[in-house]
Scaffold this motif. Structure first.
Motif, short mmCIF file in Angstrom:
data_model
loop_
_atom_site.label_atom_id
_atom_site.label_comp_id
_atom_site.label_asym_id
_atom_site.label_seq_id
_atom_site.Cartn_x
_atom_site.Cartn_y
_atom_site.Cartn_z
N ASP A 167 65.85 -37.44 -54.09
CA ASP A 167 66.20 -36.50 -55.71
C ASP A 167 66.84 -35.59 -55.51
OD1 ASP A 167 65.93 -34.43 -58.11
OD2 ASP A 167 63.54 -35.65 -58.06
N GLN A 168 68.34 -35.35 -56.42
CA GLN A 168 69.47 -34.28 -55.99
C GLN A 168 69.01 -33.27 -55.38
OE1 GLN A 168 72.20 -35.34 -54.32
NE2 GLN A 168 72.00 -33.15 -53.94
N ARG A 169 67.63 -32.83 -56.90
CA ARG A 169 67.29 -31.07 -57.28
C ARG A 169 66.84 -31.11 -56.16
NH1 ARG A 169 63.97 -32.65 -61.78
NH2 ARG A 169 63.60 -35.00 -60.92
N VAL A 170 65.72 -32.25 -55.43
CA VAL A 170 65.17 -31.56 -54.17
C VAL A 170 66.26 -31.61 -52.81
CG1 VAL A 170 63.30 -32.07 -52.65
CG2 VAL A 170 62.92 -32.69 -54.89
N VAL A 171 66.82 -32.17 -52.31
CA VAL A 171 68.16 -32.04 -52.15
C VAL A 171 68.55 -30.19 -51.74
CG1 VAL A 171 70.49 -32.60 -50.20
CG2 VAL A 171 68.20 -34.55 -50.89
N ASP A 172 69.09 -30.48 -52.96
CA ASP A 172 69.94 -28.63 -53.56
C ASP A 172 68.86 -27.49 -52.95
OD1 ASP A 172 71.98 -30.34 -53.93
OD2 ASP A 172 71.64 -30.14 -55.81
N ALA A 173 67.84 -27.77 -53.33
CA ALA A 173 67.10 -26.78 -53.42
C ALA A 173 66.38 -26.55 -51.36
CB ALA A 173 65.74 -27.26 -53.66
N VAL A 174 66.24 -27.99 -50.94
CA VAL A 174 66.32 -27.99 -49.39
C VAL A 174 67.25 -27.02 -48.43
CG1 VAL A 174 66.11 -28.88 -47.41
CG2 VAL A 174 64.23 -29.58 -49.52
N ARG A 175 68.45 -27.22 -48.86
CA ARG A 175 69.59 -26.77 -48.60
C ARG A 175 70.37 -24.99 -49.40
NH1 ARG A 175 73.01 -29.48 -51.39
NH2 ARG A 175 73.41 -31.18 -50.24
N ASP A 176 69.50 -25.05 -50.15
CA ASP A 176 69.61 -23.54 -50.56
C ASP A 176 68.55 -22.68 -49.86
OD1 ASP A 176 72.33 -24.84 -51.72
OD2 ASP A 176 70.19 -23.87 -54.09
N ALA A 177 67.65 -23.07 -49.61
CA ALA A 177 66.65 -22.39 -48.93
C ALA A 177 67.02 -22.16 -47.29
CB ALA A 177 65.42 -23.29 -48.65
N SER A 178 67.21 -23.03 -46.78
CA SER A 178 67.91 -22.29 -45.46
C SER A 178 69.16 -22.11 -45.40
CB SER A 178 68.88 -23.98 -45.23
OG SER A 178 69.15 -24.25 -43.82
N GLU A 179 69.84 -22.26 -46.40
CA GLU A 179 70.75 -20.86 -46.42
C GLU A 179 70.35 -19.47 -46.87
OE1 GLU A 179 73.90 -22.93 -49.27
OE2 GLU A 179 74.47 -24.25 -48.49
N ARG A 180 69.55 -19.60 -47.11
CA ARG A 180 68.86 -17.72 -47.24
C ARG A 180 68.24 -17.45 -46.72
NH1 ARG A 180 67.94 -20.82 -52.93
NH2 ARG A 180 68.86 -19.48 -54.52
N GLY A 183 60.83 -36.76 -43.04
CA GLY A 183 61.44 -35.52 -43.12
C GLY A 183 62.17 -35.45 -42.62
N ALA A 184 62.68 -35.62 -41.34
CA ALA A 184 64.07 -35.44 -40.92
C ALA A 184 65.38 -36.51 -41.85
CB ALA A 184 64.28 -35.98 -38.95
N PHE A 185 64.99 -37.82 -42.41
CA PHE A 185 66.30 -37.64 -43.39
C PHE A 185 65.98 -36.50 -44.50
CE2 PHE A 185 64.69 -41.26 -40.30
CZ PHE A 185 65.58 -41.68 -40.36
N LEU A 186 65.41 -35.79 -45.26
CA LEU A 186 65.65 -35.08 -46.10
C LEU A 186 66.71 -33.81 -45.28
CD1 LEU A 186 65.34 -34.36 -49.00
CD2 LEU A 186 62.88 -33.42 -48.89
N ALA A 187 66.05 -33.36 -44.39
CA ALA A 187 67.05 -32.18 -43.81
C ALA A 187 68.44 -32.90 -43.69
CB ALA A 187 66.13 -31.63 -42.52
N GLY A 188 68.24 -34.47 -43.18
CA GLY A 188 69.77 -34.40 -42.75
C GLY A 188 70.97 -35.15 -44.39
N ALA A 189 69.91 -35.18 -45.07
CA ALA A 189 70.70 -35.17 -47.51
C ALA A 189 70.84 -33.57 -47.33
CB ALA A 189 70.23 -36.05 -47.72
#
Length: 323
Positions: free
Chosen positions: A90-103, A113-119
């Motif tokens: 789900d792209q919403r989940v991918v974006d939320a994880v990326r944004d949280a990391s950037e913050r 779960g590493a595959f989601l982090a990779g995405a």
């Protein structure tokens, strides 16, 4: 500081790995003087049940992805790998994880779960790991990552990836120890009745079968070598057996198997040693001669290097009592 923990779920999920992060971060142990985490289970559609890999169970995230915005830790439990290969995240989940990391949030993954982090682009240029069955797929999907197949977890600062299933406990307790100190991590481990820190890596759980070989001449030689691991072998003798020059044999062997004859033999001898340690009560010297190592000292040296623990410790963990 580790205060708010957001567990993010994506469609299917694996219950044990989800339970790991709930057990470490979600339980109220304040009566023991331990910190209480602000623990949130999040999904793209809060209140909507998600399918579990365990039959008859559905999990409903109470909170939405907005909880990731101020989380100190974003935990990503595992999910059945087929759900990732069959359809994208789900792209919403991918974006939320990326944004949280950037913050500035730390991201912890358990198993697949590493595959989601990779995405989310979090593995690029970094070391990581996952379950030993999926390391090749992870490396294929994210070629800019350096995948370590041998460890229980990898700490890259704001990204911690762990190997299969129970390795999530090791990674979670490591993170608690790093952020809150050994006394807190040890107290949580004591309540969970697990060791605060395990030695070794996931090498000890990996079975490496004989490499497939397309060459008829080499296939016959590999089979013969595997049936006679106790014998001394030299490249010269093996080359003569296949009617090749030593140089040609070494080149063909590497091309077909991806390794050298010596390394191949050592790997197969280690596999046999693991089997004998599990299934027999042979003493170390007898076992070493059966596997072709010649001495217990030589077996200990190669076993420790390849498997990550000593033969005696391997037998203690995986051996069965022989009557």
């Amino acid at each position: 500081m580790l205060s708010k923990v957001a567990v993010v779920l994506n469609d299917h999920l694996a219950m044990f790995e989800f339970g790991v992060v709930c057990e470490v971060f979600g339980l109220d142990r304040s009566s023991d003087g331990l910190p209480l985490f602000d623990f949130r289970v999040c999904g793209a559609e809060p209140g909507k049940p998600l399918v579990s890999s365990s039959p008859g169970i559905r999990v409903t995230p109470e909170y939405g992805l907005e909880e990731l915005r101020d989380a100190d830790l974003v935990a990503i439990p595992a999910f059945p790998i087929y759900s990732y290969t069959d359809k994208p995240f789900d792209q919403r989940v991918v974006d939320a994880v990326r944004d949280a990391s950037e913050r500035g949030a730390t991201v912890l993954t358990v198993c697949s779960g590493a595959f989601l982090a990779g995405a989310a682009g979090l593995l690029d240029g970094r070391k990581c790991t996952t379950h030993w069955r999926y390391v090749d797929l992870l490396a294929e999907k994210f070629p800019q990552a350096t995948v370590d197949p041998d460890v229980l977890f990898v700490d890259e600062g704001n990204l911690i990836t762990s190997a299969g299933t129970a390795a999530g406990i090791d990674a979670s307790l490591h993170l608690v120890r790093r952020e809150l100190g050994s006394s807190v991590a040890n107290a949580i481990a004591r309540r969970m009745v697990v060791p605060p820190q395990r030695d070794g890596g996931q090498r000890q759980f990996i079975e490496r079968p004989v490499v497939d070989c397309d060459s008829d001449s080499l296939s016959e030689t590999l089979h013969w070598m595997g049936e006679h691991l106790e014998l001394p072998h030299t490249v010269e003798a093996l080359a003569a057996r296949t009617a090749m020059s030593t140089r040609t044999f070494a080149r063909r062997f590497a091309a077909e198997t991806g390794t050298t004859p010596v390394k191949w033999l050592t790997g197969q001898r280690i596999l046999l040693a693991k089997q004998l340690l599990e299934d027999t009560d042979l003493d170390l010297e007898s076992l070493a001669h059966r596997c072709g190592f010649g001495s217990g000292a030589l077996l200990r040296h190669h076993f420790q290097r390849v498997v990550g623990i000593a033969p005696a410790e391997y037998r203690r963990r995986f051996g069965v009592r022989v009557s």
